[in-house]
Structures are given as C-alpha cells and as structure tokens.
Design a protein around this motif. Structure first.
Motif, PDB file in Angstrom:
ATOM      1  N   THR A  16     -16.857  -8.112  11.928  1.00 48.05           N
ATOM      2  CA  THR A  16     -17.184  -6.700  11.791  1.00 48.05           C
ATOM      3  C   THR A  16     -16.454  -5.930  12.882  1.00 48.05           C
ATOM      4  O   THR A  16     -16.384  -6.378  14.030  1.00 48.05           O
ATOM      5  CB  THR A  16     -18.701  -6.464  11.924  1.00 48.05           C
ATOM      6  OG1 THR A  16     -19.358  -7.033  10.787  1.00 48.05           O
ATOM      7  CG2 THR A  16     -19.042  -4.983  11.993  1.00 48.05           C
TER       8      THR A  16
ATOM      9  N   LEU B 197      -9.498   0.752   6.840  1.00 46.38           N
ATOM     10  CA  LEU B 197      -9.866   0.377   5.475  1.00 46.38           C
ATOM     11  C   LEU B 197      -8.636   0.200   4.594  1.00 46.38           C
ATOM     12  O   LEU B 197      -8.554  -0.752   3.799  1.00 46.38           O
ATOM     13  CB  LEU B 197     -10.782   1.445   4.874  1.00 46.38           C
ATOM     14  CG  LEU B 197     -12.158   1.643   5.521  1.00 46.38           C
ATOM     15  CD1 LEU B 197     -12.857   2.839   4.890  1.00 46.38           C
ATOM     16  CD2 LEU B 197     -13.009   0.403   5.417  1.00 46.38           C
TER      17      LEU B 197
ATOM     18  N   ALA C  38      -6.770  -2.979   5.569  1.00 44.95           N
ATOM     19  CA  ALA C  38      -7.487  -4.152   5.068  1.00 44.95           C
ATOM     20  C   ALA C  38      -7.178  -4.376   3.591  1.00 44.95           C
ATOM     21  O   ALA C  38      -6.869  -5.494   3.162  1.00 44.95           O
ATOM     22  CB  ALA C  38      -8.988  -3.982   5.283  1.00 44.95           C
TER      23      ALA C  38
ATOM     24  N   ALA D  93     -13.295  -4.349   2.769  1.00 35.91           N
ATOM     25  CA  ALA D  93     -14.083  -3.784   3.861  1.00 35.91           C
ATOM     26  C   ALA D  93     -14.932  -2.647   3.317  1.00 35.91           C
ATOM     27  O   ALA D  93     -14.682  -2.126   2.227  1.00 35.91           O
ATOM     28  CB  ALA D  93     -13.162  -3.277   4.980  1.00 35.91           C
TER      29      ALA D  93
ATOM     30  N   VAL E  64     -17.814  -1.696  10.307  1.00 38.11           N
ATOM     31  CA  VAL E  64     -16.977  -2.012   9.148  1.00 38.11           C
ATOM     32  C   VAL E  64     -16.903  -3.531   8.974  1.00 38.11           C
ATOM     33  O   VAL E  64     -16.120  -4.201   9.656  1.00 38.11           O
ATOM     34  CB  VAL E  64     -15.555  -1.429   9.308  1.00 38.11           C
ATOM     35  CG1 VAL E  64     -14.718  -1.720   8.056  1.00 38.11           C
ATOM     36  CG2 VAL E  64     -15.607   0.068   9.579  1.00 38.11           C
TER      37      VAL E  64
ATOM     38  N   VAL F 125     -15.569  -6.849   7.423  1.00 34.24           N
ATOM     39  CA  VAL F 125     -14.258  -7.160   6.848  1.00 34.24           C
ATOM     40  C   VAL F 125     -14.234  -8.624   6.426  1.00 34.24           C
ATOM     41  O   VAL F 125     -14.655  -9.509   7.183  1.00 34.24           O
ATOM     42  CB  VAL F 125     -13.121  -6.911   7.859  1.00 34.24           C
ATOM     43  CG1 VAL F 125     -11.760  -7.148   7.204  1.00 34.24           C
ATOM     44  CG2 VAL F 125     -13.191  -5.508   8.436  1.00 34.24           C
TER      45      VAL F 125
END
Length: 207
Positions: free
Chosen positions: A112, A142, A145, A152, A183, A185
């Motif tokens: 995270t 984001l 990712a 995410a 966030v 991930v």
C-alpha cells in the motif's frame, strides 16, 4: 497478462507522452483509434479492488510508480509530499482495522502506498494547495500502475479528521505529515472493466 517488457514499454510511452503534451491539436496521432498510448491508458484505467494472492511487486516497479507520482505539478514546485510504502502485513492490518472503507483491499494487496502532505513544505501563502498537489501525484501513481499491468484503488483519508487520526496512529506519524489517501497496489484478479464517465451535460463551452 502483459509481459514485463510490454508493460514497461506502455508505461514509458504513457509517461513520456503525458510529459511532452503529445495530445495537442498538432499531433499526427489519433486518440480515437487507440494508437495514443497515454490517452488509451487514461481511458482504460479503473479502480481495482481484488488482487492475485502471493504475487509480489518488485522494488524497481515500485520506484517507477513513485517516480511517476513525483512527476506531478505542484504549486511553486513545492513538492509537499511524502510517500509511505507499506509492505509489512502487520502494518497493513492495522491500517485495515483503522480504515474500514479500505480494509479488505489493504490486506489483499501486497503493498500500500500512503500519500501524505508534508507540512514543512507547504506553500505558505496558500497551504491548502497541498491537497491539489498530492491528488495530482496520486492520479499519476494510479495511471502508472495501470500502465505496468498492476491494479490500484484510491481510498480517501483526508479531510475526514477521524480517518486522518486513526491512519496517522496506525503508521506512527507525527503532526508533520497528513495522510491524504491510501492506495493498495497489486496484480488484478479477474477482469476489471472501466466505466464510461463521459457526460456532455457536464461540459460548458464559452466561445
């Protein structure tokens, strides 16, 4: 699943195109035909809440995500942020207990990222600009990712003061840092379909 080379190529193209403004009116690349990697990445990003168990994320990939986040614009280039990468399962568990809105996602994802404002770097005339600055960084995170085949989701903390308090306690933060969001991930489990959020009624043009 995309290969690592494909993911890296898409990520590099997306970030480069975003930074060079390749979606200007003079571009020879059509966003409509999907050939513009940056636009395609933006349009297909979606919030991912379930992740493949036991699949870790390399340190190089995490650094790339954070480099993308730190490429965001900030007021007077203050860069008023701190990124806390939480891999430790026990700490993620504490965060999950403290933040029910993010709970199962925090425990399922292998890591995270907690995006915080650093009060020592705030733009003094308008300190609240830190929210915009850290939000821009979060969106970059984001998108990066998604470009690398990861998933995410943005889980809000600030301005809910109770969430700020419990998140800060779970991470042992002092008053210098204000958590904006967490966030999770990870590698997506299953299919995730992006929503079409285009609504012409939300646009007003002044000629």
């Amino acid at each position: 699943m995309k290969s690592l080379l494909q993911c890296a190529t898409v990520a590099a193209a997306s970030i480069a195109l975003l930074m060079t403004g390749s979606c200007s009116d003079n571009s020879n690349t059509s966003a409509a035909d999907g050939s513009n990697a940056a636009i395609e990445n933006i349009m297909t990003r979606t919030s991912v809440r379930t992740y493949e168990p036991g699949r870790d994320i390399s340190a190089d990939t995490v650094e790339m995500l954070l480099r993308a986040a730190m490429s965001a614009p900030t007021a007077v280039n203050a860069q008023p942020w701190k990124f806390i990468v939480v891999r430790n399962a026990e700490v993620r568990g504490r965060l999950a207990e403290a933040l029910p809105n993010a709970g199962d996602k925090l425990t399922a994802a292998p890591l995270t990222v907690v995006v915080c404002g650093d009060t020592s770097k705030f733009f003094k005339p308008q300190p609240e600009y830190w929210v915009q600055d850290c939000s821009a960084a979060t969106e970059n995170l984001l998108l990066a990712a998604h470009a690398t085949g990861l998933g995410a989701v943005w889980c809000g903390v600030y301005p809910d003061q109770e969430r700020v308090k419990v998140c800060s306690e779970a991470l042992g933060l002092d008053g210098r840092f204000i958590p904006l969001c967490v966030v999770p991930v990870g590698y997506p489990a299953g299919e995730n379909t992006p929503k079409d959020k285009w609504k012409v009624e939300n646009v007003e043009t002044i000629e």
